[in-house]
Design a protein around this motif. Sequence first.
Motif, PDB file in Angstrom:
ATOM      1  N   GLY A  33      36.695  29.622  33.028  1.00 60.71           N
ATOM      2  CA  GLY A  33      37.367  28.502  33.675  1.00 60.71           C
ATOM      3  C   GLY A  33      38.742  28.859  34.197  1.00 60.71           C
ATOM      4  O   GLY A  33      39.652  28.040  34.202  1.00 60.71           O
ATOM      5  N   THR A  34      38.895  30.087  34.640  1.00 59.54           N
ATOM      6  CA  THR A  34      40.174  30.555  35.168  1.00 59.54           C
ATOM      7  C   THR A  34      39.931  31.595  36.248  1.00 59.54           C
ATOM      8  O   THR A  34      38.793  32.007  36.474  1.00 59.54           O
ATOM      9  N   MET A  35      40.987  32.011  36.903  1.00 57.44           N
ATOM     10  CA  MET A  35      40.905  33.079  37.895  1.00 57.44           C
ATOM     11  C   MET A  35      41.684  34.279  37.382  1.00 57.44           C
ATOM     12  O   MET A  35      42.709  34.124  36.729  1.00 57.44           O
ATOM     13  N   PHE A  36      41.183  35.459  37.690  1.00 59.25           N
ATOM     14  CA  PHE A  36      41.884  36.688  37.335  1.00 59.25           C
ATOM     15  C   PHE A  36      42.926  37.004  38.403  1.00 59.25           C
ATOM     16  O   PHE A  36      42.766  36.638  39.566  1.00 59.25           O
ATOM     17  N   SER A  37      43.960  37.730  38.017  1.00 65.22           N
ATOM     18  CA  SER A  37      44.961  38.189  38.980  1.00 65.22           C
ATOM     19  C   SER A  37      44.340  39.257  39.881  1.00 65.22           C
ATOM     20  O   SER A  37      43.336  39.891  39.529  1.00 65.22           O
ATOM     21  N   ASN A  38      44.941  39.474  41.031  1.00 62.65           N
ATOM     22  CA  ASN A  38      44.468  40.543  41.924  1.00 62.65           C
ATOM     23  C   ASN A  38      44.504  41.891  41.222  1.00 62.65           C
ATOM     24  O   ASN A  38      43.609  42.715  41.395  1.00 62.65           O
ATOM     25  N   GLU A  39      45.554  42.120  40.435  1.00 63.60           N
ATOM     26  CA  GLU A  39      45.687  43.384  39.704  1.00 63.60           C
ATOM     27  C   GLU A  39      44.492  43.591  38.771  1.00 63.60           C
ATOM     28  O   GLU A  39      43.895  44.666  38.728  1.00 63.60           O
ATOM     29  N   TYR A  40      44.134  42.546  38.024  1.00 66.64           N
ATOM     30  CA  TYR A  40      43.043  42.661  37.056  1.00 66.64           C
ATOM     31  C   TYR A  40      41.702  42.832  37.780  1.00 66.64           C
ATOM     32  O   TYR A  40      40.864  43.626  37.350  1.00 66.64           O
ATOM     33  N   ILE A  41      41.507  42.118  38.896  1.00 63.77           N
ATOM     34  CA  ILE A  41      40.264  42.255  39.665  1.00 63.77           C
ATOM     35  C   ILE A  41      40.108  43.680  40.174  1.00 63.77           C
ATOM     36  O   ILE A  41      39.032  44.287  40.041  1.00 63.77           O
ATOM     37  N   GLU A  42      41.165  44.247  40.734  1.00 65.20           N
ATOM     38  CA  GLU A  42      41.095  45.632  41.235  1.00 65.20           C
ATOM     39  C   GLU A  42      40.827  46.616  40.102  1.00 65.20           C
ATOM     40  O   GLU A  42      40.061  47.566  40.265  1.00 65.20           O
ATOM     41  N   TYR A  43      41.442  46.385  38.962  1.00 64.43           N
ATOM     42  CA  TYR A  43      41.202  47.222  37.777  1.00 64.43           C
ATOM     43  C   TYR A  43      39.735  47.130  37.362  1.00 64.43           C
ATOM     44  O   TYR A  43      39.091  48.150  37.104  1.00 64.43           O
TER      45      TYR A  43
END
Length: 130
Positions: A33-43
């Motif tokens: 129920g949340t969104m990941f940061s761009n940093e975490y998505i790229e990781y």
Amino acid sequence: MADLFEKIGNSRTPLPEKTVTRKMIDEAEKALGTMFSNEYIEYLEKYGEAAIDGHELTGLCSPDRVNVVSVTKLERMGRASSTTFMYVVEQTGIDDIVIWQDKSGKVYLTIGDKKPEFIACSISEYLDRY
């Protein structure tokens, strides 16, 4: 982002790269129920999970003990309600300390049921400081 990837690449304990699709990331975000940061998505897309100089970061992987969905759901229980829109980046295993990130990329620390304390602007900065 290159800074985080450089840290992982230079780590003494690199893990093999794992295939994580955007669909898997979307499903994890939905489950939490949340969104990941761009940093975490790229990781996640590049590594799936990683261990960096004594820090074992969560990811989309097996076993559940480092899976971001499993760990976050477990850690949200009994914590301050302000962790509802964050996800666990690292369970330190020391004194009930948990490291969280929000969708903007900011990193927080909780100890037990205490309110989250802002500690860094990114995972990379967190790794530099701790």
